[in-house]
Design a protein around this motif. Structure first.
Motif, PDB file in Angstrom:
ATOM      1  N   GLN A   1       0.817  -1.209   0.000  1.00  0.00           N
ATOM      2  CA  GLN A   1       0.000   0.000   0.000  1.00  0.00           C
ATOM      3  C   GLN A   1       0.860   1.271   0.000  1.00  0.00           C
ATOM      4  O   GLN A   1       0.345   2.367   0.244  1.00  0.00           O
ATOM      5  N   ALA A   2       2.154   1.120  -0.248  1.00  0.00           N
ATOM      6  CA  ALA A   2       3.041   2.279  -0.265  1.00  0.00           C
ATOM      7  C   ALA A   2       2.681   3.213  -1.411  1.00  0.00           C
ATOM      8  O   ALA A   2       2.039   2.819  -2.386  1.00  0.00           O
ATOM      9  N   ALA A   3       3.126   4.464  -1.299  1.00  0.00           N
ATOM     10  CA  ALA A   3       2.823   5.457  -2.329  1.00  0.00           C
ATOM     11  C   ALA A   3       3.334   5.019  -3.693  1.00  0.00           C
ATOM     12  O   ALA A   3       2.674   5.256  -4.716  1.00  0.00           O
ATOM     13  N   ASP A   4       4.486   4.384  -3.730  1.00  0.00           N
ATOM     14  CA  ASP A   4       5.041   3.929  -5.015  1.00  0.00           C
ATOM     15  C   ASP A   4       4.134   2.913  -5.688  1.00  0.00           C
ATOM     16  O   ASP A   4       4.037   2.863  -6.912  1.00  0.00           O
ATOM     17  N   ALA A   5       3.451   2.092  -4.898  1.00  0.00           N
ATOM     18  CA  ALA A   5       2.556   1.072  -5.453  1.00  0.00           C
ATOM     19  C   ALA A   5       1.286   1.691  -6.027  1.00  0.00           C
ATOM     20  O   ALA A   5       0.572   1.045  -6.783  1.00  0.00           O
ATOM     21  N   ARG A   6       1.010   2.966  -5.673  1.00  0.00           N
ATOM     22  CA  ARG A   6      -0.183   3.640  -6.151  1.00  0.00           C
ATOM     23  C   ARG A   6       0.117   4.601  -7.304  1.00  0.00           C
ATOM     24  O   ARG A   6      -0.791   5.291  -7.788  1.00  0.00           O
TER      25      ARG A   6
ATOM     26  N   GLY B   1       0.840   1.600 -12.018  1.00  0.00           N
ATOM     27  CA  GLY B   1      -0.352   1.243 -12.768  1.00  0.00           C
ATOM     28  C   GLY B   1      -0.032   0.755 -14.163  1.00  0.00           C
ATOM     29  O   GLY B   1      -0.593  -0.251 -14.630  1.00  0.00           O
ATOM     30  N   MET B   2       0.871   1.442 -14.857  1.00  0.00           N
ATOM     31  CA  MET B   2       1.258   1.027 -16.200  1.00  0.00           C
ATOM     32  C   MET B   2       1.964  -0.316 -16.165  1.00  0.00           C
ATOM     33  O   MET B   2       1.780  -1.148 -17.058  1.00  0.00           O
ATOM     34  N   ARG B   3       2.754  -0.548 -15.127  1.00  0.00           N
ATOM     35  CA  ARG B   3       3.416  -1.841 -14.993  1.00  0.00           C
ATOM     36  C   ARG B   3       2.395  -2.948 -14.780  1.00  0.00           C
ATOM     37  O   ARG B   3       2.511  -4.045 -15.365  1.00  0.00           O
ATOM     38  N   ALA B   4       1.362  -2.658 -13.990  1.00  0.00           N
ATOM     39  CA  ALA B   4       0.318  -3.652 -13.751  1.00  0.00           C
ATOM     40  C   ALA B   4      -0.408  -4.005 -15.045  1.00  0.00           C
ATOM     41  O   ALA B   4      -0.764  -5.167 -15.275  1.00  0.00           O
ATOM     42  N   VAL B   5      -0.642  -3.012 -15.908  1.00  0.00           N
ATOM     43  CA  VAL B   5      -1.296  -3.264 -17.189  1.00  0.00           C
ATOM     44  C   VAL B   5      -0.405  -4.113 -18.088  1.00  0.00           C
ATOM     45  O   VAL B   5      -0.871  -5.053 -18.746  1.00  0.00           O
ATOM     46  N   ARG B   6       0.890  -3.792 -18.132  1.00  0.00           N
ATOM     47  CA  ARG B   6       1.817  -4.573 -18.965  1.00  0.00           C
ATOM     48  C   ARG B   6       1.862  -6.036 -18.535  1.00  0.00           C
ATOM     49  O   ARG B   6       2.024  -6.932 -19.369  1.00  0.00           O
ATOM     50  N   GLU B   7       1.713  -6.265 -17.249  1.00  0.00           N
ATOM     51  CA  GLU B   7       1.848  -7.618 -16.728  1.00  0.00           C
ATOM     52  C   GLU B   7       0.549  -8.424 -16.790  1.00  0.00           C
ATOM     53  O   GLU B   7       0.551  -9.606 -16.451  1.00  0.00           O
TER      54      GLU B   7
ATOM     55  N   LEU C   1     -11.086  -4.922 -15.595  1.00  0.00           N
ATOM     56  CA  LEU C   1      -9.940  -4.088 -15.251  1.00  0.00           C
ATOM     57  C   LEU C   1      -9.701  -4.111 -13.745  1.00  0.00           C
ATOM     58  O   LEU C   1      -8.551  -4.253 -13.290  1.00  0.00           O
ATOM     59  N   THR C   2     -10.764  -3.982 -12.964  1.00  0.00           N
ATOM     60  CA  THR C   2     -10.625  -4.005 -11.507  1.00  0.00           C
ATOM     61  C   THR C   2     -10.136  -5.360 -11.019  1.00  0.00           C
ATOM     62  O   THR C   2      -9.329  -5.440 -10.088  1.00  0.00           O
ATOM     63  N   ASP C   3     -10.600  -6.437 -11.663  1.00  0.00           N
ATOM     64  CA  ASP C   3     -10.164  -7.785 -11.298  1.00  0.00           C
ATOM     65  C   ASP C   3      -8.679  -8.011 -11.563  1.00  0.00           C
ATOM     66  O   ASP C   3      -8.031  -8.796 -10.863  1.00  0.00           O
ATOM     67  N   SER C   4      -8.155  -7.336 -12.596  1.00  0.00           N
ATOM     68  CA  SER C   4      -6.874  -7.739 -13.185  1.00  0.00           C
ATOM     69  C   SER C   4      -5.647  -7.046 -12.618  1.00  0.00           C
ATOM     70  O   SER C   4      -4.521  -7.377 -13.006  1.00  0.00           O
ATOM     71  N   VAL C   5      -5.832  -6.068 -11.722  1.00  0.00           N
ATOM     72  CA  VAL C   5      -4.677  -5.338 -11.191  1.00  0.00           C
ATOM     73  C   VAL C   5      -4.733  -5.312  -9.675  1.00  0.00           C
ATOM     74  O   VAL C   5      -5.810  -5.443  -9.077  1.00  0.00           O
ATOM     75  N   PRO C   6      -3.590  -5.147  -8.997  1.00  0.00           N
ATOM     76  CA  PRO C   6      -3.561  -5.094  -7.532  1.00  0.00           C
ATOM     77  C   PRO C   6      -4.372  -3.912  -6.996  1.00  0.00           C
ATOM     78  O   PRO C   6      -4.505  -2.891  -7.661  1.00  0.00           O
ATOM     79  N   GLN C   7      -4.860  -4.061  -5.763  1.00  0.00           N
ATOM     80  CA  GLN C   7      -5.712  -3.022  -5.182  1.00  0.00           C
ATOM     81  C   GLN C   7      -5.030  -1.659  -5.142  1.00  0.00           C
ATOM     82  O   GLN C   7      -5.629  -0.634  -5.458  1.00  0.00           O
ATOM     83  N   ALA C   8      -3.776  -1.626  -4.770  1.00  0.00           N
ATOM     84  CA  ALA C   8      -3.071  -0.355  -4.629  1.00  0.00           C
ATOM     85  C   ALA C   8      -2.972   0.395  -5.954  1.00  0.00           C
ATOM     86  O   ALA C   8      -2.981   1.626  -5.981  1.00  0.00           O
ATOM     87  N   ALA C   9      -2.860  -0.342  -7.060  1.00  0.00           N
ATOM     88  CA  ALA C   9      -2.667   0.285  -8.372  1.00  0.00           C
ATOM     89  C   ALA C   9      -3.977   0.613  -9.080  1.00  0.00           C
ATOM     90  O   ALA C   9      -3.951   1.209 -10.155  1.00  0.00           O
TER      91      ALA C   9
ATOM     92  N   ALA D   1      -6.574   2.737  -8.661  1.00  0.00           N
ATOM     93  CA  ALA D   1      -6.955   4.122  -8.965  1.00  0.00           C
ATOM     94  C   ALA D   1      -6.156   4.641 -10.154  1.00  0.00           C
ATOM     95  O   ALA D   1      -6.709   5.300 -11.043  1.00  0.00           O
ATOM     96  N   ALA D   2      -4.855   4.337 -10.189  1.00  0.00           N
ATOM     97  CA  ALA D   2      -4.016   4.794 -11.301  1.00  0.00           C
ATOM     98  C   ALA D   2      -4.426   4.131 -12.609  1.00  0.00           C
ATOM     99  O   ALA D   2      -4.529   4.795 -13.651  1.00  0.00           O
ATOM    100  N   VAL D   3      -4.671   2.828 -12.565  1.00  0.00           N
ATOM    101  CA  VAL D   3      -5.063   2.105 -13.776  1.00  0.00           C
ATOM    102  C   VAL D   3      -6.441   2.557 -14.255  1.00  0.00           C
ATOM    103  O   VAL D   3      -6.675   2.713 -15.461  1.00  0.00           O
ATOM    104  N   GLN D   4      -7.350   2.783 -13.334  1.00  0.00           N
ATOM    105  CA  GLN D   4      -8.679   3.253 -13.701  1.00  0.00           C
ATOM    106  C   GLN D   4      -8.618   4.646 -14.321  1.00  0.00           C
ATOM    107  O   GLN D   4      -9.331   4.954 -15.276  1.00  0.00           O
ATOM    108  N   GLY D   5      -7.746   5.506 -13.788  1.00  0.00           N
ATOM    109  CA  GLY D   5      -7.550   6.817 -14.394  1.00  0.00           C
ATOM    110  C   GLY D   5      -6.962   6.705 -15.785  1.00  0.00           C
ATOM    111  O   GLY D   5      -7.359   7.429 -16.706  1.00  0.00           O
ATOM    112  N   LEU D   6      -6.010   5.786 -15.957  1.00  0.00           N
ATOM    113  CA  LEU D   6      -5.426   5.544 -17.280  1.00  0.00           C
ATOM    114  C   LEU D   6      -6.495   5.065 -18.251  1.00  0.00           C
ATOM    115  O   LEU D   6      -6.529   5.492 -19.416  1.00  0.00           O
ATOM    116  N   SER D   7      -7.394   4.202 -17.785  1.00  0.00           N
ATOM    117  CA  SER D   7      -8.482   3.707 -18.627  1.00  0.00           C
ATOM    118  C   SER D   7      -9.374   4.845 -19.098  1.00  0.00           C
ATOM    119  O   SER D   7      -9.700   4.946 -20.291  1.00  0.00           O
TER     120      SER D   7
END
Length: 417
Positions: free
Chosen positions: A219-224, A229-235, A351-359, A361-367
């Motif tokens: 839950q660190a700031a770096d994870a958010r 988020g972009m790394r989570a999408v790539r993976e 999208l919500t299923d596919s990425v870690p909880q911490a990331a 908000a960032a991934v949803q904003g990217l979407s």
């Protein structure tokens, strides 16, 4: 006396219901404001610019707002929660609506477009609310949680186009063009929505979800961050499919819908008929979203993504071949709304299923950034295509946008087979 675990579970259920009720209220208000203004945005742009080809810029400008705001809003929500982000988006929308009215009064097309950019920012709040609904939802009910909040937009969104005419009449004698009247009303509605969210959306669902997350989740700031988020999408292949689904569905819908009022007017339709057609389209977008959420949870995200491809393709066929048949155009726009609903609900849940909880908000904003940027380009091209080739060709191009979405969905099915 209940044990602590049961008490805690009951508290979470109560919090889910309260959060959903506030989000639903905001969606109703936001949907009313957005639909009231957007119903005549292309017509107003055509009147002010004097050019049909430029009328498509109204749609481009209105989706540019959510695109420009998506990442800053995601950063704000990631740091401080959903509530401040939603309030800010509604306030910017109200300010933008006021600028639209000013642009119409002084006959300034650039100012009108600038106002539409701000007006469109209110859509960011309504889009982000679907993810706020998923923050506290159980994994096997995320589709339904998202779709319930999306459905709530139906009430305001269906009423909006039908009160466009009374809103126009209400500014008679004030020196404001009738087509700008809906934006006067929209500004007031957005201010009320901002107040409701600011006062009642407590505790914040995103911050609460983080507090309840498994201890092993980072839950660190770096994870958010956006980088995380972009790394989570790539993976995640699921996240990539979800991004393409939401973007393609939204772009096809916005491109076709935005020029339908102009196409209808070419065949003699008046403001009242155009309002009814757009109301039917918006009903398709929102009224059946609970069905899409239920199907997404029961049959799986991929199945509903496939359904979205089929519905959007049929819609393009119906609308593109309607000609002077207003009934067929209305049917095509209704099915177009259904296809958008299927794509948005299933894609957002995946999208919500596919990425870690911490990331998330960032991934949803990217979407939201990707979907609105793509739709902005689509709206711009829509006006040019209709002006140069016709409305039928626009629908064909819209159908072609679905090919990457269909290909990735098939690939996902084959991987799971």
């Amino acid at each position: 006396m209940s044990d602590p675990v049961t008490a805690a579970a009951g508290h979470i259920r109560s919090l889910r219901r309260r959060t959903q009720a506030v989000l639903i209220t905001g969606q109703i208000l936001g949907g009313l404001g957005i639909a009231t203004g957007i119903a005549l945005a292309a017509v107003l742009a055509k009147d002010v610019s004097g050019s049909e080809a430029l009328s498509g810029l109204a749609s481009t400008a209105s989706v540019a707002g959510p695109a420009l705001l998506a990442m800053p809003l995601a950063a704000l929500m990631g740091a401080r929660g959903r509530r401040p982000g939603l309030v800010l988006a509604y306030l910017i929308g109200a300010l933008g609506a006021g600028v639209v009215v000013l642009g119409a009064v002084i006959d300034s097309f650039p100012l009108l477009l600038a106002g539409l950019v701000g007006f469109g920012a209110a859509s960011s709040a309504n889009l982000a609310a679907r993810f706020a609904a998923a923050d506290l939802a159980e994994p096997d009910r995320r589709g339904r949680a998202i779709s319930t909040v999306v459905w709530a937009t139906t009430i305001g969104a269906v009423l909006g186009p039908n009160i466009a005419a009374p809103a126009g009449e209400s500014v008679a004698g004030l020196g404001i063009p009738a087509a700008a009247g809906p934006f006067v009303w929209a500004a007031g509605v957005f201010l009320v929505a901002a107040l409701v969210v600011a006062v009642l959306l407590r505790p914040d669902p995103l911050l609460t979800a983080r507090a309840l997350a498994a201890p092993e989740e980072d839950q660190a700031a770096d994870a958010r961050s956006l980088k995380a988020g972009m790394r989570a999408v790539r993976e995640s292949s699921g996240a990539r499919l979800a991004l393409v689904t939401v973007a393609a569905s939204h772009t096809a819908m916005v491109s076709i819908m935005s020029m339908t009022p102009v196409a209808l007017s070419h065949h003699g339709a008046g403001i009242q008929l155009i309002g009814l057609v757009i109301s039917g389209h918006i009903a398709g977008m929102y009224a059946f979203s609970p069905v899409m959420g239920w199907l997404s949870d029961r049959l799986g995200r991929l199945s509903v993504i496939g359904l979205a491809v089929g519905l959007l393709s049929v819609a393009a066929l119906l609308a593109g071949t309607a000609g002077s048949s207003h009934g067929q155009t209305a049917a095509g726009l209704f099915v177009l709304g259904l296809g958008w609903s299927a794509g948005l609900v299933s894609g957002s849940a995946l999208l919500t299923d596919s990425v870690p909880q911490a990331a998330r908000a960032a991934v949803q904003g990217l979407s939201d950034f990707i979907m609105n940027t793509a739709a902005g380009v689509g709206g711009l091209m829509a006006g040019l295509i209709v002006a140069k080739a016709g409305y039928g060709w626009l629908n064909l191009v819209g159908a072609c946008l679905l090919l990457p979405m269909a290909a990735l969905a098939v690939r996902g099915v084959l991987r799971r087979a």
